[in-house]
Write an enzyme that holds these catalytic residues in place. Structure first.
Site, short mmCIF file in Angstrom:
data_model
loop_
_atom_site.label_atom_id
_atom_site.label_comp_id
_atom_site.label_asym_id
_atom_site.label_seq_id
_atom_site.Cartn_x
_atom_site.Cartn_y
_atom_site.Cartn_z
N GLU A 136 40.90 1.36 47.43
CA GLU A 136 41.23 1.50 48.86
C GLU A 136 41.86 2.84 49.22
OE1 GLU A 136 43.55 -1.84 50.19
OE2 GLU A 136 42.11 -3.29 49.44
N ASN A 184 36.72 1.26 44.13
CA ASN A 184 36.70 -0.06 44.76
C ASN A 184 37.24 0.04 46.18
OD1 ASN A 184 36.29 -2.97 44.29
ND2 ASN A 184 38.51 -3.17 44.55
N HIS A 220 35.70 -9.18 51.29
CA HIS A 220 36.50 -10.23 51.93
C HIS A 220 35.91 -10.42 53.32
CE1 HIS A 220 39.54 -10.24 48.80
NE2 HIS A 220 39.57 -8.92 48.85
N GLU A 249 35.39 -8.81 45.21
CA GLU A 249 36.47 -9.69 45.69
C GLU A 249 35.97 -10.66 46.76
OE1 GLU A 249 40.00 -7.42 46.70
OE2 GLU A 249 39.69 -6.05 45.02
N ASP A 251 35.31 -13.43 49.18
CA ASP A 251 35.78 -14.71 49.71
C ASP A 251 35.40 -14.75 51.19
OD1 ASP A 251 37.88 -13.13 50.83
OD2 ASP A 251 39.38 -13.93 49.47
C1 XIL Z 1 45.97 -9.31 46.43
C2 XIL Z 1 46.33 -10.52 45.57
O1 XIL Z 1 45.34 -11.49 45.78
C3 XIL Z 1 47.69 -11.03 45.91
O2 XIL Z 1 48.07 -12.00 44.95
C4 XIL Z 1 48.72 -9.89 45.92
O3 XIL Z 1 49.90 -10.38 46.43
C5 XIL Z 1 48.24 -8.75 46.75
O4 XIL Z 1 46.97 -8.32 46.33
N1 XIL Z 1 42.33 -6.03 47.90
C6 XIL Z 1 42.56 -5.87 46.56
C7 XIL Z 1 43.31 -6.91 45.81
O5 XIL Z 1 42.04 -4.92 45.96
O6 XIL Z 1 44.04 -6.37 44.72
C8 XIL Z 1 44.21 -7.70 46.70
O7 XIL Z 1 44.78 -8.76 45.93
C9 XIL Z 1 43.45 -8.23 47.89
C10 XIL Z 1 42.89 -7.08 48.71
#
Ligand code: XIL
Length: 341
Positions: A136, A184, A220, A249, A251
């Site tokens: 990010e 990423n 996400h 990631e 969801d």
């Molecule tokens: C999130 C985790 O799911 C949480 O447990 C933590 O508190 C914060 O990070 N993008 C990412 C992940 O790259 O590392 C993040 O994960 C969610 C968003």
């Protein structure tokens, strides 16, 4: 005979057949829960620690490395023949206070980061096959985000756009030359200013021989609308550069009412979003992994992240029962990849 959903054993088995990695983010504290561990090992052929390889877990202070949680994930994965993705070496967020509030100079930060990348990657070398090296780093307009590592105060390359990102990829390659190195990113899955900027950056890196092997698309999905043709087009342009794409990631969070209940038909709509994304990856030869951000609604970051406004984002419910989203993913895996043309 046609394979049918009734008799398929698992996502893992079908992903193996389709030549795809199917992974999920995991929490070491849950590995001792029988239903968690057995579902995980049965359904997935890859894991990634949700938090256990982040700075705030690995680095209690400037001189200590605490690998215990990461090692637990590695042990579980190895005993179940699963691949391990590492996440993440460089991120402007979720860093420990001693680091963000330590008033370090650029030179000290540069040394700290170089040492971190080197020690962590060497510790997990031969275990972690792919790393999210930088997470990010771009904003929604495609500009390099202000951060500790870039310009607050940064590692000494603050006026140079993506140069600090390039620097850490070079350090990472040196630390573990066999690891696949990924950039990423969030919200750059379809076609927009951010994904254009990711594309321009990795194209430039490839052309100049910066060691980078792939792009992680977080995926996400908050509003039940993933633009599948755009996602497919974005994957196509990235893989045309000779890079891999991993969906890292995934969801699909659903709005919930004040008692935590879903709206009618949303589980079906959720399943169709999962289906579209799995389809887009499966039908791009360079898209080699799909990973969900957790697998059971019992443990998901979405609840606290959305302050309870959304939830139920994952393929298994809180009792580890498969949801319609699970069946959609399974059906797409059963269909496999389209023949190459
Ligand atoms: C999130 C985790 O799911 C949480 O447990 C933590 O508190 C914060 O990070 N993008 C990412 C992940 O790259 O590392 C993040 O994960 C969610 C968003």
């Amino acid at each position: 005979m046609m394979a049918s959903v009734c008799c398929a054993q698992s996502l893992r088995q079908e992903a193996d057949n389709a030549g795809l990695l199917i992974g999920t983010a995991v929490r070491p504290s849950q590995l001792s829960e029988a239903a968690y561990a057995s579902t995980l090992a049965h359904e997935f052929n890859m894991v990634e620690p949700e938090d256990a390889m982040k700075w705030w877990v690995l680095r209690p202070d400037a001189t200590t490395f605490d690998f215990r949680q990461g090692d637990e994930v590695v042990r579980f994965a190895q005993s179940h023949q699963m691949k391990i993705r590492g996440h993440c070496l460089v991120w402007g967020r979720y860093n420990p206070d001693w680091l963000t509030q330590g008033h370090f100079t650029t030179q000290q930060l540069s040394q700290l980061l170089h040492e971190h990348i080197t020690r962590v990657m060497k510790h997990f070398a031969g275990q972690v096959f792919a790393w999210d090296v930088v997470n990010e780093a771009l904003d929604e307009n495609g500009n390099v985000r202000d951060s500790l590592w870039y310009n607050q105060p940064g590692i000494g390359l603050s006026e140079n756009g993506t140069a600090y990102i390039e620097q850490v990829f070079r350090w990472a390659h040196k630390a573990d030359p066999r690891a696949l190195l990924f950039y990423n990113e969030a919200e750059g899955e379809g076609l927009n200013r951010k994904s254009d900027a990711i594309y321009a950056m990795v194209k430039d890196f490839k052309h100049r021989g910066v060691p980078i092997h792939g792009v992680g698309l977080q995926m996400h999905v908050p509003n039940l609308d993933a633009n599948v043709p755009e996602i497919a087009a974005n994957i196509a342009r990235l893989t045309a550069l000779g890079l891999r794409v991993h969906i890292t990631e995934l969801d699909v969070s659903l709005p919930v009412d004040s008692s935590g209940r879903l709206f009618p038909d949303d589980l079906t709509r959720q399943a169709e979003v999962y289906r579209g994304i799995v389809w887009a990856c499966l039908n791009s030869p360079g898209c080699t992994a799909i990973q969900t951000w957790g697998f059971t609604d019992k443990y998901s970051w979405i609840g606290s992240h959305s302050r309870g406004a959304r939830g139920q984002a994952l393929p298994f419910d809180r009792a580890y029962q498969p949801k319609p989203a699970y069946r959609a993913v399974l059906e797409e895996l059963l269909a496999g990849r389209l023949p190459a043309h």
